[in-house]
Design a protein around this motif. Structure first.
Motif, PDB file in Angstrom:
ATOM      1  N   GLU A 190      20.019  37.417  33.404  1.00 43.51           N
ATOM      2  CA  GLU A 190      19.330  37.691  34.662  1.00 43.51           C
ATOM      3  C   GLU A 190      19.781  38.997  35.313  1.00 43.51           C
ATOM      4  OE1 GLU A 190      19.630  34.195  37.089  1.00 43.51           O
ATOM      5  OE2 GLU A 190      18.328  33.004  35.774  1.00 43.51           O
ATOM      6  N   SER A 191      21.025  39.409  35.054  1.00 43.28           N
ATOM      7  CA  SER A 191      21.510  40.667  35.640  1.00 43.28           C
ATOM      8  C   SER A 191      21.385  41.830  34.655  1.00 43.28           C
ATOM      9  CB  SER A 191      22.977  40.532  36.080  1.00 43.28           C
ATOM     10  OG  SER A 191      23.824  40.319  34.955  1.00 43.28           O
ATOM     11  N   ASN A 192      21.036  41.517  33.391  1.00 42.11           N
ATOM     12  CA  ASN A 192      20.912  42.538  32.339  1.00 42.11           C
ATOM     13  C   ASN A 192      22.191  43.354  32.216  1.00 42.11           C
ATOM     14  OD1 ASN A 192      19.626  43.935  30.272  1.00 42.11           O
ATOM     15  ND2 ASN A 192      18.780  45.470  31.649  1.00 42.11           N
ATOM     16  N   THR A 193      23.318  42.654  32.114  1.00 39.39           N
ATOM     17  CA  THR A 193      24.615  43.315  31.986  1.00 39.39           C
ATOM     18  C   THR A 193      25.395  42.741  30.812  1.00 39.39           C
ATOM     19  OG1 THR A 193      25.628  41.704  33.500  1.00 39.39           O
ATOM     20  CG2 THR A 193      24.862  43.788  34.464  1.00 39.39           C
ATOM     21  N   LYS A 194      26.421  43.461  30.421  1.00 45.96           N
ATOM     22  CA  LYS A 194      27.367  42.972  29.414  1.00 45.96           C
ATOM     23  C   LYS A 194      28.587  42.478  30.187  1.00 45.96           C
ATOM     24  CE  LYS A 194      30.272  44.493  25.591  1.00 45.96           C
ATOM     25  NZ  LYS A 194      30.898  45.672  24.940  1.00 45.96           N
ATOM     26  N   ILE A 195      29.006  41.242  29.956  1.00 45.04           N
ATOM     27  CA  ILE A 195      30.142  40.668  30.683  1.00 45.04           C
ATOM     28  C   ILE A 195      31.194  40.218  29.675  1.00 45.04           C
ATOM     29  CG2 ILE A 195      30.901  38.922  32.342  1.00 45.04           C
ATOM     30  CD1 ILE A 195      28.008  38.821  33.379  1.00 45.04           C
ATOM     31  N   ASP A 196      32.384  40.795  29.769  1.00 44.35           N
ATOM     32  CA  ASP A 196      33.472  40.472  28.848  1.00 44.35           C
ATOM     33  C   ASP A 196      34.585  39.729  29.590  1.00 44.35           C
ATOM     34  OD1 ASP A 196      32.455  41.765  26.477  1.00 44.35           O
ATOM     35  OD2 ASP A 196      32.845  43.666  27.504  1.00 44.35           O
ATOM     36  N   LEU A 197      34.944  38.554  29.076  1.00 44.99           N
ATOM     37  CA  LEU A 197      36.045  37.773  29.640  1.00 44.99           C
ATOM     38  C   LEU A 197      37.256  37.894  28.736  1.00 44.99           C
ATOM     39  CD1 LEU A 197      33.234  35.957  30.288  1.00 44.99           C
ATOM     40  CD2 LEU A 197      34.939  34.666  31.546  1.00 44.99           C
ATOM     41  N   PRO A 198      38.473  37.849  29.314  1.00 46.11           N
ATOM     42  CA  PRO A 198      39.668  37.915  28.476  1.00 46.11           C
ATOM     43  C   PRO A 198      39.792  36.673  27.594  1.00 46.11           C
ATOM     44  CG  PRO A 198      40.254  37.425  30.750  1.00 46.11           C
ATOM     45  CD  PRO A 198      38.794  37.750  30.742  1.00 46.11           C
ATOM     46  N   ALA A 199      40.490  36.805  26.493  1.00 53.08           N
ATOM     47  CA  ALA A 199      40.684  35.672  25.582  1.00 53.08           C
ATOM     48  C   ALA A 199      41.435  34.552  26.294  1.00 53.08           C
ATOM     49  CB  ALA A 199      41.472  36.122  24.354  1.00 53.08           C
ATOM     50  N   LYS A 200      41.212  33.314  25.840  1.00 56.82           N
ATOM     51  CA  LYS A 200      41.855  32.150  26.460  1.00 56.82           C
ATOM     52  C   LYS A 200      43.373  32.269  26.470  1.00 56.82           C
ATOM     53  CE  LYS A 200      38.340  28.596  25.623  1.00 56.82           C
ATOM     54  NZ  LYS A 200      38.050  27.324  24.932  1.00 56.82           N
ATOM     55  N   ASN A 201      43.929  32.817  25.392  1.00 62.70           N
ATOM     56  CA  ASN A 201      45.395  32.910  25.287  1.00 62.70           C
ATOM     57  C   ASN A 201      45.956  34.160  25.970  1.00 62.70           C
ATOM     58  OD1 ASN A 201      44.396  34.774  23.508  1.00 62.70           O
ATOM     59  ND2 ASN A 201      45.543  34.057  21.724  1.00 62.70           N
ATOM     60  N   SER A 202      45.081  34.927  26.624  1.00 68.24           N
ATOM     61  CA  SER A 202      45.524  36.128  27.334  1.00 68.24           C
ATOM     62  C   SER A 202      45.934  35.775  28.758  1.00 68.24           C
ATOM     63  CB  SER A 202      44.394  37.154  27.362  1.00 68.24           C
ATOM     64  OG  SER A 202      44.661  38.175  28.290  1.00 68.24           O
ATOM     65  N   ASN A 203      46.883  36.539  29.306  1.00 61.34           N
ATOM     66  CA  ASN A 203      47.311  36.324  30.695  1.00 61.34           C
ATOM     67  C   ASN A 203      46.416  37.066  31.683  1.00 61.34           C
ATOM     68  OD1 ASN A 203      49.534  34.683  30.044  1.00 61.34           O
ATOM     69  ND2 ASN A 203      50.812  36.473  29.624  1.00 61.34           N
ATOM     70  N   SER A 204      45.520  37.886  31.155  1.00 62.30           N
ATOM     71  CA  SER A 204      44.655  38.692  32.021  1.00 62.30           C
ATOM     72  C   SER A 204      43.653  37.817  32.767  1.00 62.30           C
ATOM     73  CB  SER A 204      43.907  39.727  31.183  1.00 62.30           C
ATOM     74  OG  SER A 204      42.949  40.402  31.981  1.00 62.30           O
ATOM     75  N   GLU A 205      43.404  38.171  34.030  1.00 59.98           N
ATOM     76  CA  GLU A 205      42.410  37.466  34.841  1.00 59.98           C
ATOM     77  C   GLU A 205      41.158  38.317  35.033  1.00 59.98           C
ATOM     78  OE1 GLU A 205      44.386  36.413  38.492  1.00 59.98           O
ATOM     79  OE2 GLU A 205      45.136  34.549  37.622  1.00 59.98           O
ATOM     80  N   THR A 206      41.161  39.521  34.463  1.00 57.74           N
ATOM     81  CA  THR A 206      40.094  40.492  34.728  1.00 57.74           C
ATOM     82  C   THR A 206      38.857  40.274  33.870  1.00 57.74           C
ATOM     83  OG1 THR A 206      41.757  42.140  35.341  1.00 57.74           O
ATOM     84  CG2 THR A 206      39.541  42.943  34.876  1.00 57.74           C
ATOM     85  N   ILE A 207      37.713  40.160  34.541  1.00 59.55           N
ATOM     86  CA  ILE A 207      36.411  40.084  33.873  1.00 59.55           C
ATOM     87  C   ILE A 207      35.759  41.449  34.038  1.00 59.55           C
ATOM     88  CG2 ILE A 207      34.105  39.044  33.951  1.00 59.55           C
ATOM     89  CD1 ILE A 207      35.430  36.453  34.896  1.00 59.55           C
ATOM     90  N   VAL A 208      35.273  42.027  32.929  1.00 59.07           N
ATOM     91  CA  VAL A 208      34.690  43.372  32.964  1.00 59.07           C
ATOM     92  C   VAL A 208      33.164  43.288  32.809  1.00 59.07           C
ATOM     93  CG1 VAL A 208      34.659  45.662  31.907  1.00 59.07           C
ATOM     94  CG2 VAL A 208      36.801  44.359  31.989  1.00 59.07           C
ATOM     95  N   ILE A 209      32.455  43.892  33.765  1.00 61.21           N
ATOM     96  CA  ILE A 209      30.986  43.898  33.765  1.00 61.21           C
ATOM     97  C   ILE A 209      30.514  45.326  33.510  1.00 61.21           C
ATOM     98  CG2 ILE A 209      28.918  43.295  35.065  1.00 61.21           C
ATOM     99  CD1 ILE A 209      30.767  41.662  36.944  1.00 61.21           C
ATOM    100  N   THR A 210      29.604  45.490  32.543  1.00 63.52           N
ATOM    101  CA  THR A 210      29.102  46.823  32.186  1.00 63.52           C
ATOM    102  C   THR A 210      27.581  46.830  32.195  1.00 63.52           C
ATOM    103  OG1 THR A 210      31.026  47.085  30.726  1.00 63.52           O
ATOM    104  CG2 THR A 210      29.249  48.674  30.485  1.00 63.52           C
ATOM    105  N   GLY A 211      27.007  47.917  32.733  1.00 64.10           N
ATOM    106  CA  GLY A 211      25.553  48.052  32.787  1.00 64.10           C
ATOM    107  C   GLY A 211      25.168  49.063  33.849  1.00 64.10           C
TER     108      GLY A 211
END
Length: 227
Positions: free
Chosen positions: A118-139
């Motif tokens: 619906e937003s026509n974007t690429k959304i990348d979530l960190p791996a489950k075993n990663s400590n990162s909380e950052t979600i990256v949105i591109t578009g």
């Protein structure tokens, strides 16, 4: 020999070279994983030779060579392609509590797929075993902002909600639910936004789960225990 020499001179005079400035990070995208995008360009402009710099040279210069008219057309075409890539490469990093990532993804990835579509974007979530909380949105910028708003709204809703478990003897569950869910519906109406889940009949479990806004959850718990 004279005619051949003149034809060669004419060809050399018409030969044109142009340097196109393209950020190196876009070179791989234009070339493509299997070369499809660059072959499409070469099919449109077969007389133009397109040379990308060696990645090790860290250069942004893509060289186009061929008949002047074709080189100019190809340059214009590739400039538009690069402009689209730049427009669609805006990126936002959104810090989201790790515990909420599974809710943002949804069952079978349903939530994240819907937001992406619906937003026509690429959304990348960190791996489950990663400590990162950052979600990256591109578009595109506006689309990224819309996706960010939706993801933050999910976090806000989850942060303001709670899950309360109440131990009530299973033999009382039917009477608490009441005829046609009368008692449960009255609690839900009074406590706004909460959901009360009774265990499956015959499971023998005494645990009743209340989910929803923290204040409403506690209020529903008190009413259930009072009943």
């Amino acid at each position: 020999m004279m005619q051949k020499g003149c034809a060669l001179c004419s060809h050399q005079e018409n030969e044109h070279t142009a340097d196109l400035i393209v950020e190196q990070k876009f070179h791989r995208t234009i070339i493509g994983q299997k070369g499809e995008p660059i072959w499409e360009i070469r099919e449109k402009f077969p007389e133009v030779i397109i040379n990308f710099p060696d990645p090790a040279h860290k250069s942004d210069i893509v060289q186009l060579r061929g008949p002047k008219n074709e080189v100019e057309k190809c340059t214009e075409y590739m400039q538009k392609m690069v402009a689209d890539l730049v427009e669609n490469s805006f990126s936002i990093s959104v810090p989201i509590c790790k515990q909420f990532h599974k809710n943002i993804i949804g069952k079978g990835g349903a939530n994240i797929k819907k937001i992406r579509k619906e937003s026509n974007t690429k959304i990348d979530l960190p791996a489950k075993n990663s400590n990162s909380e950052t979600i990256v949105i591109t578009g595109k910028r506006a689309n990224c902002e819309a996706a960010r708003h939706r993801i933050l709204a999910i976090q806000k809703e989850l942060a303001n909600s709670t899950e309360v478990e109440v131990s009530i003897p299973s033999k009382l569950h039917s009477s608490l639910i009441g005829a046609k869910d009368h008692f449960v519906r009255s609690i839900l109406e009074d406590c706004g936004g909460v959901h009360i889940h009774f265990p499956t009949k015959g499971s023998g479990s005494d645990t009743v789960t209340i989910r929803g806004p923290a204040q409403g959850g506690e209020k529903a718990k008190k009413q259930l225990l009072h009943l």
